[in-house]
Motif scaffolding. Structure first.
Motif, PDB file in Angstrom:
ATOM      1  N   GLU A  94      -7.505 -15.515 -10.492  1.00 48.04           N
ATOM      2  CA  GLU A  94      -8.425 -15.347  -9.358  1.00 48.04           C
ATOM      3  C   GLU A  94      -8.724 -13.864  -9.144  1.00 48.04           C
ATOM      4  O   GLU A  94      -7.804 -13.050  -9.008  1.00 48.04           O
ATOM      5  N   PRO A  95     -10.004 -13.482  -9.098  1.00 49.42           N
ATOM      6  CA  PRO A  95     -10.335 -12.060  -8.967  1.00 49.42           C
ATOM      7  C   PRO A  95     -10.006 -11.491  -7.589  1.00 49.42           C
ATOM      8  O   PRO A  95      -9.888 -12.234  -6.613  1.00 49.42           O
ATOM      9  N   VAL A  96      -9.860 -10.182  -7.535  1.00 48.66           N
ATOM     10  CA  VAL A  96      -9.717  -9.438  -6.290  1.00 48.66           C
ATOM     11  C   VAL A  96     -11.031  -8.692  -6.094  1.00 48.66           C
ATOM     12  O   VAL A  96     -11.434  -7.889  -6.938  1.00 48.66           O
ATOM     13  N   SER A  97     -11.707  -8.953  -4.999  1.00 47.40           N
ATOM     14  CA  SER A  97     -13.042  -8.408  -4.781  1.00 47.40           C
ATOM     15  C   SER A  97     -12.986  -7.000  -4.194  1.00 47.40           C
ATOM     16  O   SER A  97     -11.988  -6.585  -3.607  1.00 47.40           O
ATOM     17  N   ASP A  98     -14.103  -6.297  -4.326  1.00 45.30           N
ATOM     18  CA  ASP A  98     -14.228  -4.987  -3.696  1.00 45.30           C
ATOM     19  C   ASP A  98     -14.100  -5.111  -2.185  1.00 45.30           C
ATOM     20  O   ASP A  98     -13.551  -4.220  -1.520  1.00 45.30           O
ATOM     21  N   GLU A  99     -14.587  -6.219  -1.620  1.00 46.73           N
ATOM     22  CA  GLU A  99     -14.494  -6.429  -0.176  1.00 46.73           C
ATOM     23  C   GLU A  99     -13.034  -6.576   0.261  1.00 46.73           C
ATOM     24  O   GLU A  99     -12.647  -6.055   1.323  1.00 46.73           O
ATOM     25  N   GLN A 100     -12.223  -7.245  -0.548  1.00 49.07           N
ATOM     26  CA  GLN A 100     -10.798  -7.347  -0.227  1.00 49.07           C
ATOM     27  C   GLN A 100     -10.135  -5.978  -0.267  1.00 49.07           C
ATOM     28  O   GLN A 100      -9.343  -5.635   0.613  1.00 49.07           O
ATOM     29  N   VAL A 101     -10.474  -5.188  -1.281  1.00 48.03           N
ATOM     30  CA  VAL A 101      -9.873  -3.855  -1.394  1.00 48.03           C
ATOM     31  C   VAL A 101     -10.312  -2.982  -0.227  1.00 48.03           C
ATOM     32  O   VAL A 101      -9.509  -2.234   0.343  1.00 48.03           O
ATOM     33  N   GLN A 102     -11.567  -3.085   0.177  1.00 46.37           N
ATOM     34  CA  GLN A 102     -12.026  -2.291   1.321  1.00 46.37           C
ATOM     35  C   GLN A 102     -11.314  -2.711   2.595  1.00 46.37           C
ATOM     36  O   GLN A 102     -10.926  -1.870   3.409  1.00 46.37           O
ATOM     37  N   ALA A 103     -11.108  -4.021   2.786  1.00 48.88           N
ATOM     38  CA  ALA A 103     -10.373  -4.491   3.960  1.00 48.88           C
ATOM     39  C   ALA A 103      -8.941  -3.962   3.951  1.00 48.88           C
ATOM     40  O   ALA A 103      -8.403  -3.578   5.001  1.00 48.88           O
ATOM     41  N   ILE A 104      -8.310  -3.929   2.778  1.00 46.59           N
ATOM     42  CA  ILE A 104      -6.964  -3.367   2.653  1.00 46.59           C
ATOM     43  C   ILE A 104      -6.987  -1.897   3.040  1.00 46.59           C
ATOM     44  O   ILE A 104      -6.186  -1.440   3.862  1.00 46.59           O
ATOM     45  N   TYR A 105      -7.934  -1.146   2.470  1.00 49.94           N
ATOM     46  CA  TYR A 105      -7.992   0.283   2.782  1.00 49.94           C
ATOM     47  C   TYR A 105      -8.248   0.525   4.267  1.00 49.94           C
ATOM     48  O   TYR A 105      -7.665   1.428   4.877  1.00 49.94           O
ATOM     49  N   ASP A 106      -9.115  -0.300   4.866  1.00 49.82           N
ATOM     50  CA  ASP A 106      -9.433  -0.107   6.281  1.00 49.82           C
ATOM     51  C   ASP A 106      -8.225  -0.331   7.180  1.00 49.82           C
ATOM     52  O   ASP A 106      -8.195   0.145   8.312  1.00 49.82           O
ATOM     53  N   LEU A 107      -7.209  -1.034   6.698  1.00 58.35           N
ATOM     54  CA  LEU A 107      -5.934  -1.140   7.413  1.00 58.35           C
ATOM     55  C   LEU A 107      -5.027   0.047   7.116  1.00 58.35           C
ATOM     56  O   LEU A 107      -4.473   0.661   8.024  1.00 58.35           O
ATOM     57  N   VAL A 108      -4.870   0.359   5.843  1.00 59.90           N
ATOM     58  CA  VAL A 108      -3.826   1.313   5.449  1.00 59.90           C
ATOM     59  C   VAL A 108      -4.229   2.770   5.649  1.00 59.90           C
ATOM     60  O   VAL A 108      -3.372   3.647   5.576  1.00 59.90           O
ATOM     61  N   LYS A 109      -5.471   3.020   5.955  1.00 60.67           N
ATOM     62  CA  LYS A 109      -5.886   4.408   6.192  1.00 60.67           C
ATOM     63  C   LYS A 109      -5.216   5.001   7.429  1.00 60.67           C
ATOM     64  O   LYS A 109      -5.246   6.211   7.636  1.00 60.67           O
ATOM     65  N   TYR A 110      -4.586   4.145   8.225  1.00 63.60           N
ATOM     66  CA  TYR A 110      -3.903   4.619   9.433  1.00 63.60           C
ATOM     67  C   TYR A 110      -2.453   5.007   9.184  1.00 63.60           C
ATOM     68  O   TYR A 110      -1.710   5.251  10.131  1.00 63.60           O
ATOM     69  N   ALA A 111      -2.030   5.067   7.943  1.00 66.75           N
ATOM     70  CA  ALA A 111      -0.657   5.495   7.634  1.00 66.75           C
ATOM     71  C   ALA A 111      -0.407   6.889   8.211  1.00 66.75           C
ATOM     72  O   ALA A 111      -1.301   7.743   8.215  1.00 66.75           O
ATOM     73  N   PRO A 112       0.800   7.137   8.688  1.00 68.41           N
ATOM     74  CA  PRO A 112       1.105   8.456   9.241  1.00 68.41           C
ATOM     75  C   PRO A 112       1.261   9.498   8.133  1.00 68.41           C
ATOM     76  O   PRO A 112       1.907   9.243   7.119  1.00 68.41           O
ATOM     77  N   THR A 113       0.653  10.645   8.330  1.00 65.98           N
ATOM     78  CA  THR A 113       0.806  11.774   7.409  1.00 65.98           C
ATOM     79  C   THR A 113       0.867  13.050   8.224  1.00 65.98           C
ATOM     80  O   THR A 113       0.375  13.100   9.357  1.00 65.98           O
ATOM     81  N   ALA A 114       1.450  14.085   7.656  1.00 66.35           N
ATOM     82  CA  ALA A 114       1.539  15.372   8.343  1.00 66.35           C
ATOM     83  C   ALA A 114       0.139  15.918   8.577  1.00 66.35           C
ATOM     84  O   ALA A 114      -0.664  16.017   7.653  1.00 66.35           O
TER      85      ALA A 114
END
Length: 196
Positions: free
Chosen positions: A26-46
């Motif tokens: 089953e493929p992983v779509s660009d839309e799924q990857v964008q949804a993942i990124y839109d969550l994980v972009k909030y990771a804490p960084t210095a």
């Protein structure tokens, strides 16, 4: 009872989540990857530096170029994974710092100063983002197969310029048959936590 996440979310993200070693077609779509990124972009960084960069390996040619730099145990599962992401630290992340950055002049000197300091900061903070990326893949209902068994210098030369370096390679998709090895042991709370 002490966690805000319901038990099903706890299981999805942590207790039942495992490193996948095989995947369905089953493929992983660009839309799924964008949804993942839109969550994980909030990771804490210095200083909110956000040094993680993601290279999605989709074409058969690029996949074979990547496989050539993987350890033997990682080659076949990467060949057959629906999607593979090369997770990279951008050593020139300071060029993309947010507008609030001038409020931290001491950090500006650190990040715009010596390159080894920037590289160490990029590696540490992007590694935090890598952890969030893996949890984000799980939050999308997919399995992640993170790997460090690769020739980093070879991947850097094959896919990157001198301003970036690979941290991890992550296969992504729906878990296939016999995708998971038996769960390895984890240290108990009292083996890890001390109070001073």
């Amino acid at each position: 009872m002490h966690l805000a996440l319901d038990p099903a979310a706890q299981d999805l993200l942590f207790r039942q989540a495992r490193t996948a070693n095989s995947f369905t077609g089953e493929p992983v779509s660009d839309e799924q990857v964008q949804a993942i990124y839109d969550l994980v972009k909030y990771a804490p960084t210095a200083f909110n530096q956000q040094p993680l960069r993601v290279i999605l390996v989709r074409s058969p040619e690029a996949r074979e170029r990547l496989v050539n730099h993987l350890g033997d145990g990682n080659k076949e599962k990467t060949r057959t994974a629906p999607l593979t992401a090369i997770l990279v630290a951008d050593n020139e992340f300071h060029e993309e710092l947010p507008t609030q950055f001038p409020a931290f002049p001491e950090a500006k000197d650190m990040f715009f100063g010596e390159r080894p300091v920037r590289e160490a900061s990029a590696a540490f903070n992007a590694a935090l983002q890598v952890g969030y990326f893996i949890v984000g893949v799980r939050a999308a209902g997919l399995a992640a197969g993170p790997m460090t068994g690769f020739d980093a210098e070879g991947i850097n030369k094959e896919f990157l310029d001198g301003d970036h370096h690979v941290l991890a390679v992550v296969n992504m998709g729906r878990p296939g048959e016999d995708a998971f090895y038996p769960r390895g042991p984890r240290l108990a709370y009292d083996e890890v936590v001390t109070t001073v």
